[in-house]
Write an enzyme that holds these catalytic residues in place. Structure first.
Site, PDB file in Angstrom:
ATOM      1  CB  SER A 197      12.258 -16.908  52.813  1.00 50.08           C
ATOM      2  OG  SER A 197      11.270 -16.210  53.514  1.00 50.08           O
ATOM      3  CG  ASP A 208       8.955 -22.144  56.228  1.00 50.43           C
ATOM      4  OD1 ASP A 208       8.029 -22.011  55.404  1.00 50.43           O
ATOM      5  OD2 ASP A 208       9.970 -21.421  56.248  1.00 50.43           O
ATOM      6  CG  HIS A 256       8.135 -20.144  52.364  1.00 52.06           C
ATOM      7  ND1 HIS A 256       8.788 -20.271  53.564  1.00 52.06           N
ATOM      8  CD2 HIS A 256       8.506 -18.923  51.870  1.00 52.06           C
ATOM      9  CE1 HIS A 256       9.508 -19.191  53.797  1.00 52.06           C
ATOM     10  NE2 HIS A 256       9.358 -18.352  52.767  1.00 52.06           N
TER      11      HIS A 256
END
Length: 787
Positions: free
Chosen positions: A451, A236, A273
């Site tokens: 996600s 990520d 994220h």
């Protein structure tokens, strides 16, 4: 000399008003003598008639007879209540423990051994009494009194157990046993029996952690001695490891920057994220799940196929157990050569029994959700676990970012159709909407997307790796299917796959029978009045296969009233008396072992008021039965055809009827009533009582007409079916003649009457609706002498 009376916080008065009567009289005598001998003046004191008071808040000085004042500390919050109790030096349960007391609940003794000596706790050991009253006129020999006026709640503190007992008996005589409660140690079996390496509960950050039962699983790791390390790689944007979720959780040696080879050790996150995704896994798993952070994006958010490949390679090289990749290639980004090369790494991971969890994909800003197949990579590959997203529901079937549901249930979540991709390649669904987790600034934030769903399944897979490391990828997936709750169409469907795993019982089922495991603490969360009793609710406790429910009332200690199975978290106590206080406690049980009570709940039994409604002159009269223990009532109203109740009026106890003068004519109104006592409410009749509001008819004139005739005229009303006119020579209408007239009629001549007699007349409206006839109230009776 002038001595001023002290007025502490405008609440207390001098003269130690908490003293016994003899002590007070001695002080009064001393004050009087000192005044006479020295000429000393006491400002704010009145020595006449034996009264000694400081100026203070009227509501905080209780009068005893005609000569004594009682100090009261007024508080406006629970925090202030705690402070006041501390300032007063009231006894704390831990103080009793340290001094060697024991407490008993439900017949099971849990002793505290201090220096080899234990003492039995009496019901007066805490030396305080709780009283529920609007006003208090005696101090009952208390040393301290605290009042939380909002709830009519008084705490009396005493110097000795003997004083407490004497005061309690007198309070019961003065106020009744339903108003007084001895404060006692509610449970005494929560002393730690081990080194403290295990925890009985875990408070989750993500609602998904709790929803999938992984908070329970995380809390029970030590109980089952599950120590196997599991490594989860997160491909990520990196992480901000200053968040407490990552404390001791990141394998810093294995983590790396796959995007910038000049800064290989920098896996920091400027996008957020990656922190969010990794935080979900950390939140849902214990410390022996270590995170390998593989940063595959630049600080501006760019990456490439080769960088992603490097990330997967790095994970394989480090022989991790699980890979989470909340990354999807859409459209032009999903080129065939990219797919082919990454396919090879996915196959290699499978060969090494590395489970790869991936997000199904989200609808773009201007697009709509699509089938995974051919539109989202690597979600459309067979050798990965593809995860779609769920969102929580309220009763209105809308998104909800409130408290998490305790257990997976197909009535509380739905497929996130607004953004989540779907299709035959979807294997599982998991929480994806409004998920709270770590963020790039080291704090927390809620995010939405598939996600967020994928790392929940990665965490579940980590647990299976922890307990059953020998399983192949196929067998691991089968295990997750086994624990999944079917949320869509029966069986596997294109939206939720096999459903969402609920993992709370996983360790219990994998390991032995758990005979050496002690169930966790149990907290009572609610005790609500129902139509037939009191419904007690509690949180699920870890390692429980059942629950024992205890009840305590004035004069009776805790005693067991029910034992229920481990899937039941409520119990309705129907053996209750109106207006009586009850305190409930619950213990989790596992076989013959009992857990501890972490929190109890006090309530009062308030019966449901029976309601009646009737159309009368001037409006609709609503009446209800009296509820024992009620301080007041709240009346709710709605029109027929509407679904929601509106509060119409609140009244104090003693009032059991009211007139609704605002009801519109020619409409049906439904009424229901709740009783209340402080913060406790009764249940209510959901059907309520209805009445049709028929308008009141009134005469315009009543006069003699021709001989033996009387002419009557009335005010014409709209919306009615007609009028009913009655005449009689009897003022009480024991005998009468009646005639029904149409709604268009406005007058009537009554003929052939008996000359010389007095005629009495009255009129009312009526309305036909739904096969029923509704009558209004009679008008004022008019009388006239017949010619």
């Amino acid at each position: 000399m002038v001595i001023k009376a002290l007025n502490l916080n405008n609440k207390m008065r001098i003269g130690r008003p908490h003293m016994r009567s003899k002590e007070r009289k001695r002080i009064l005598a001393f004050v009087a003598a000192l005044t006479v001998c020295t000429g000393t003046v006491f400002e704010g004191l009145t020595s006449g008639a034996g009264q000694v008071y400081a100026d203070c808040d009227k509501r905080s000085s209780i009068q005893q007879g005609a000569s004594e004042g009682i100090p009261v500390k007024m508080v406006d919050s629970v925090d202030e209540l705690d402070e006041a109790m501390d300032e007063a030096g009231m006894v704390k349960p831990e103080d009793l423990v340290k001094s060697g007391y024991t407490a008993e609940i439900g017949g099971e003794l849990a002793g505290y051994d201090v220096g080899g000596d234990t003492k039995a706790q009496s019901e007066y050991s805490l030396r305080r009494i709780v009283l529920f009253a609007d006003e208090v006129s005696d101090d009952y020999g208390a040393s301290d009194i605290i009042c939380y006026d909002k709830y009519d709640y008084y705490i009396f503190g005493f110097d000795t157990e003997q004083d407490t007992e004497q005061a309690y008996r007198q309070m019961v005589a003065d106020y009744g046993s339903d108003k007084c409660m001895l404060d006692e140690i509610m449970h005494a079996d929560d002393i730690l029996a081990d080194s403290g390496t295990s925890t009985s509960s875990y408070t989750a950050v993500s609602w998904g952690t709790e929803y999938m039962g992984m908070d329970t699983l995380k809390a029970s790791v030590s109980s089952y001695s599950v120590e196997a390390r599991v490594d989860v790689a997160v491909i990520d944007t990196g992480v901000n490891d200053s968040n407490t979720l990552f404390e001791g959780r990141i394998d810093k040696t294995a983590s790396r920057n796959c995007y910038d080879s000049d800064n290989i050790g920098d896996y920091s996150d400027s996008l957020g994220h990656g922190s969010h995704v990794a935080g979900i896994i950390a939140d849902a798993t214990p410390d022996n799940v270590r995170l390998t952070i593989l940063k595959c994006f630049s600080d501006s958010g760019t990456t490439s196929g080769t960088v992603i490949q490097k990330g997967i390679m790095a994970a394989i090289d480090r022989d991790v157990d699980v890979i989470n990749m909340s990354v999807c290639f859409y459209g032009d980004n999903a080129k065939e050569d990219t797919k082919v090369t990454i396919d090879g790494f996915i196959a290699e991971a499978k060969k090494r029994s590395i489970v790869m969890c991936v997000a199904a994909g989200n609808a773009g800003r201007n697009g709509s959700p699509m089938d995974v197949e051919g539109n989202s990579y690597p979600a459309d590959r067979e050798d990965v676990i593809t995860v779609s997203a769920l969102q929580k529901l309220t009763a209105g079937n809308t998104d909800d970012a409130g408290d998490a549901t305790v257990k997976v249930d197909n009535t509380t979540v739905k497929f996130a159709s607004g953004y989540s991709y779907y299709g035959d390649k979807v294997d599982f669904s998991a929480p994806g909407s409004a998920v709270r987790s770590a963020w790039k600034d080291g704090g927390y934030r809620s995010n939405t997307g598939t996600s967020m769903a994928s790392p929940h399944i990665a965490a579940a897979a980590a647990y299976v790796k922890m307990a059953e490391p020998e399983l192949t990828n196929y067998e691991l997936k089968a295990r997750l299917i086994e624990y999944s709750v079917d949320l869509g169409d029966t069986g596997k469907d294109i939206y939720c796959g096999y459903g969402c795993p609920y993992m709370a019982d996983y360790f219990r089922n994998v390991y032995d029978d758990g005979s050496d495991i002690t169930p966790g603490k149990c907290t009572v969360t609610r005790a609500d009045n129902t139509s037939s009793g009191i419904k007690v609710s509690w949180y699920q406790a870890e390692n429980a296969d059942g629950y024992t429910v205890y009840r305590k009332e004035v004069g009776v200690g805790y005693h067991c009233i029910a034992v229920v199975n481990g899937e039941t978290f409520t119990y309705e106590d129907t053996d209750v008396q109106p207006g009586t206080y009850y305190r409930y406690a619950v213990k989790a049980c596992r076989g013959e072992k009992l857990g501890s009570c972490a929190g109890t709940f006090l309530t009062i039994r308030l019966a449901t008021p029976n309601v009646a409604a009737k159309n009368v002159k001037g409006g609709i009269k609503v009446a209800w039965s009296k509820t024992a223990g009620a301080q007041g009532y709240r009346i709710y109203r709605k029109k027929k055809g509407t679904s929601s109740w509106s509060v119409y009026k609140s009244v104090k106890a003693g009032t059991c009827s009211m007139m609704d003068t605002g009801a519109s004519p020619n409409a049906t109104y439904i009424y229901t009533v709740k009783a209340y006592h402080s913060y406790v409410w009764s249940s209510y009749s959901s059907g309520g009582a209805s009445a049709y509001r028929v308008p009141d008819a009134t005469f315009v004139s009543v006069r003699p007409d021709a001989k033996r005739s009387v002419h009557v005229k009335w005010k014409k009303l709209s919306g009615i079916t007609g009028y009913q006119l009655q005449r009689s020579y009897d003022a009480s209408f024991g005998e009468y003649r009646a005639v029904n007239l149409s709604g268009s009629a406005m007058d009537r001549t009554m003929k052939y009457l008996t000359p010389g007699k007095t005629c009495y007349v009255r009129i009312r409206c009526y309305k036909k609706s739904g096969g029923k006839v509704y009558y209004g109230a009679w008008s004022t009776v008019k009388k006239i002498k017949v010619r």
